[in-house]
Design an enzyme around this catalytic site. Structure first.
Site, PDB file in Angstrom:
ATOM      1  N   SER A  28       0.860  -1.245  -0.077  1.00 12.66           N
ATOM      2  CA  SER A  28      -0.032   0.016   0.089  1.00 12.66           C
ATOM      3  C   SER A  28       1.090   1.284  -0.039  1.00 12.66           C
ATOM      4  O   SER A  28       2.111   1.133   0.461  1.00 12.66           O
ATOM      5  CB  SER A  28      -0.913   0.117   1.372  1.00 12.66           C
ATOM      6  N   TYR A  41       3.010  -2.916   5.919  1.00 12.47           N
ATOM      7  CA  TYR A  41       3.326  -2.738   4.335  1.00 12.47           C
ATOM      8  C   TYR A  41       4.608  -1.938   4.379  1.00 12.47           C
ATOM      9  O   TYR A  41       4.816  -2.235   3.353  1.00 12.47           O
ATOM     10  CB  TYR A  41       2.019  -1.189   4.193  1.00 12.47           C
ATOM     11  N   PHE A  70      -9.119   2.004  -1.817  1.00 12.51           N
ATOM     12  CA  PHE A  70     -10.147   1.490  -2.370  1.00 12.51           C
ATOM     13  C   PHE A  70     -11.336   1.664  -1.727  1.00 12.51           C
ATOM     14  O   PHE A  70     -11.513   1.449  -0.650  1.00 12.51           O
ATOM     15  CB  PHE A  70      -9.699  -0.245  -2.795  1.00 12.51           C
ATOM     16  N   THR A  72     -14.259   0.013  -0.522  1.00 13.18           N
ATOM     17  CA  THR A  72     -14.775  -1.025  -0.299  1.00 13.18           C
ATOM     18  C   THR A  72     -15.927  -0.915   0.672  1.00 13.18           C
ATOM     19  O   THR A  72     -15.999   0.181   1.259  1.00 13.18           O
ATOM     20  CB  THR A  72     -13.621  -1.849   0.434  1.00 13.18           C
TER      21      THR A  72
END
Length: 100
Positions: A28, A41, A70, A72
Site C-alpha cells: 500500500s 506495509y 479502495f 470497499t
C-alpha cells in the site's frame, strides 16, 4: 514463505530469458506515509529491493505493487467527512480505487 517459494521456483525450467518466475507482493502507499499501524506495509515494500538481487541470480524477479485507498464496504461505513478526507490524499485520479 518466500524461502519456501524460492526453493520450488529454482527448480522451474528457465524460459528464453533464463527467468524461472516472479514474486509479486501487494502493499500500500501507506508504506511510504509513516501512518500509525501500517508497519506491515512498510516491511513488505522495504524488503523488495534487497531481495531482488538475492534471488535474481536464480532467475527470479521480485516486485511490489503499492495500491491506494479502495472503495470497499469497509470505507463505505466511514462517515462521509472521513471518506472525503481520504480521497483528498490521492493525487491522480483523485478518487478512491475501484475494485473492479
Amino acid at each position: 514463505m518466500i524461502r519456501q517459494a524460492v526453493i520450488l521456483m529454482v527448480q522451474n525450467e528457465p524460459n528464453e530469458d533464463t527467468a524461472r518466475g516472479v514474486i509479486i507482493y501487494t502493499s500500500s502507499v501507506a508504506a511510504f506515509d509513516g501512518q500509525m499501524g501500517q508497519v506491515a506495509y512498510a516491511a513488505i515494500s522495504g524488503m523488495t529491493l534487497p531481495l531482488a538481487p538475492d534471488i535474481g541470480e536464480f532467475g527470479i524477479r521480485v516486485c511490489t505493487i503499492c495500491l491506494v485507498v479502495f472503495d470497499t464496504p469497509l470505507l463505505a461505513a466511514l462517515p462521509q467527512k472521513e471518506n472525503d478526507a481520504l480521497t483528498k490524499t490521492i493525487v491522480f485520479p483523485q478518487r478512491l480505487g475501484k475494485p473492479d
